[in-house]
Design a protein around this motif. Structure first.
Motif, mmCIF file in Angstrom:
data_model
loop_
_atom_site.group_PDB
_atom_site.id
_atom_site.type_symbol
_atom_site.label_atom_id
_atom_site.label_comp_id
_atom_site.label_asym_id
_atom_site.label_seq_id
_atom_site.Cartn_x
_atom_site.Cartn_y
_atom_site.Cartn_z
ATOM 1 N N ILE A 5 0.740 -1.174 0.254
ATOM 2 C CA ILE A 5 -0.179 -0.188 -0.492
ATOM 3 C C ILE A 5 1.056 1.401 0.288
ATOM 4 O O ILE A 5 1.972 1.227 1.211
ATOM 5 N N LEU A 6 0.667 1.979 -0.889
ATOM 6 C CA LEU A 6 1.405 3.734 -1.538
ATOM 7 C C LEU A 6 0.646 4.396 -0.177
ATOM 8 O O LEU A 6 -0.431 4.849 -1.252
ATOM 9 N N PHE A 33 1.494 -7.937 3.740
ATOM 10 C CA PHE A 33 1.473 -5.757 3.698
ATOM 11 C C PHE A 33 2.476 -5.848 3.953
ATOM 12 O O PHE A 33 3.253 -6.220 4.953
ATOM 13 N N ARG A 34 2.544 -4.043 3.781
ATOM 14 C CA ARG A 34 3.690 -3.843 3.518
ATOM 15 C C ARG A 34 3.202 -2.524 3.544
ATOM 16 O O ARG A 34 2.861 -2.168 1.647
ATOM 17 N N ASN A 73 10.572 -0.152 -6.948
ATOM 18 C CA ASN A 73 11.157 -1.089 -6.064
ATOM 19 C C ASN A 73 10.849 -1.721 -5.133
ATOM 20 O O ASN A 73 10.854 -2.883 -4.901
ATOM 21 N N LEU A 74 9.163 -1.439 -5.164
ATOM 22 C CA LEU A 74 8.828 -2.916 -3.847
ATOM 23 C C LEU A 74 8.242 -4.193 -4.909
ATOM 24 O O LEU A 74 7.774 -5.367 -5.143
ATOM 25 N N LEU A 108 -0.277 -7.188 -5.434
ATOM 26 C CA LEU A 108 -0.637 -6.229 -5.360
ATOM 27 C C LEU A 108 -0.170 -4.720 -4.799
ATOM 28 O O LEU A 108 0.162 -4.923 -3.338
ATOM 29 N N VAL A 109 -0.102 -4.323 -5.605
ATOM 30 C CA VAL A 109 0.502 -2.874 -5.602
ATOM 31 C C VAL A 109 -1.471 -1.969 -5.072
ATOM 32 O O VAL A 109 -1.526 -1.367 -6.511
ATOM 33 N N ILE A 110 -1.357 -1.432 -4.578
ATOM 34 C CA ILE A 110 -2.695 0.137 -4.242
ATOM 35 C C ILE A 110 -1.744 1.708 -4.201
ATOM 36 O O ILE A 110 -1.000 1.382 -2.544
ATOM 37 N N ILE A 111 -2.029 2.566 -5.096
ATOM 38 C CA ILE A 111 -1.845 2.926 -4.521
ATOM 39 C C ILE A 111 -2.661 4.654 -4.658
ATOM 40 O O ILE A 111 -3.842 4.439 -4.558
#
Length: 248
Positions: A5-6, A33-34, A73-74, A108-111
């Motif tokens: 999560i960003l 989670f990160r 990076n992620l 998943l990457v969530i912005i």
């Protein structure tokens, strides 16, 4: 599954990610989670992640550099490129079907954006999905991200105590869910439908399907278009319509 999560406000996720079904899924190792503050990838020592829009106008716009750097990076230690979600009121309307699709992903990457909007190059060259949870505008993307996370996590095998719960949820069949009852069998003169007390599983299932169609017809009739191509469901719809027309 791994979910990154960003956000500019990582503290907003502390309680959500450690509570209820989501927290239990994390404790079981079903999801990792990160939460990362993308200000860490700012373009200068002042931590600036936004700037004035070219051409003028109200508000500030998120710059592309910190968002691209954070996502890249992620993704470094991912076996395949992650699904990158942008929380945005201009995005695709979020549905249960979309939740099921995302639950099949490994990463998943969530912005979560803020300010007036995103530099358009983020949309064009970085993300895979733009998601909106409704036709309204919030202060930022954190609350929509929490909604997506909760809806996805509960679909992971082992996340719920009863594996059939997610299958019968509203919208999983394309319809709203049937009514539920529990003890006592009578409360203030209001009883439970006899069929639910009968122990006849086939009749109970038939009643639930009919009630599901009836509730959908009353509250979200547009959803019926998705099931009327199925002959079995079409018969149930016709039966509900007949019952409605016969009422005085």
């Amino acid at each position: 599954m791994r979910i990154d999560i960003l956000t500019l406000f990582p503290e907003m996720f502390t309680g959500v990610l450690s509570s209820s079904i989501v927290g239990k899924a994390s404790d079981k190792g079903l999801v990792q989670f990160r939460v990362r503050n993308f200000r860490e990838y700012a373009v200068n020592k002042h931590g600036q992640v936004d700037d004035y829009p070219y051409g003028g106008g109200a508000g500030m716009v998120l710059r592309p550099e910190p968002i691209f750097a954070a996502v890249e990076n992620l993704a470094v230690d991912s076996e395949k490129p992650p699904r990158v979600l942008l929380m945005c009121p201009q995005g695709e309307r979020y549905t249960q079907q979309k939740a099921e699709e995302l639950a099949a992903e490994e990463h998943l990457v969530i912005i979560c954006g803020h300010y007036e909007g995103y530099d358009e190059r983020i949309r064009e060259h970085l993300i895979t999905d733009e998601i909106s949870i409704g036709d309204f505008v919030l202060t930022g993307g954190e609350l929509p991200a929490m909604t997506v996370i909760d809806s996805v996590i509960r679909l992971l095998p082992g996340a719920l105590g009863n594996e059939n719960s997610a299958v019968s949820d509203s919208f999983s069949t394309g319809l709203l869910e049937h009514p539920h009852y529990t003890r006592p069998a009578e409360f203030r003169g209001w009883g439970v439908p006899d069929v639910l007390l009968s122990g006849h599983h086939a009749n109970i299932e038939a009643w639930r399907k009919k009630q599901s169609v009836k509730r959908t017809m009353e509250r979200r009739p547009e959803l019926l278009k998705g099931i009327e191509r199925d002959p079995a469901w079409k018969k149930i719809v016709e039966a509900v319509e007949r019952d409605a027309s016969e009422k005085p």
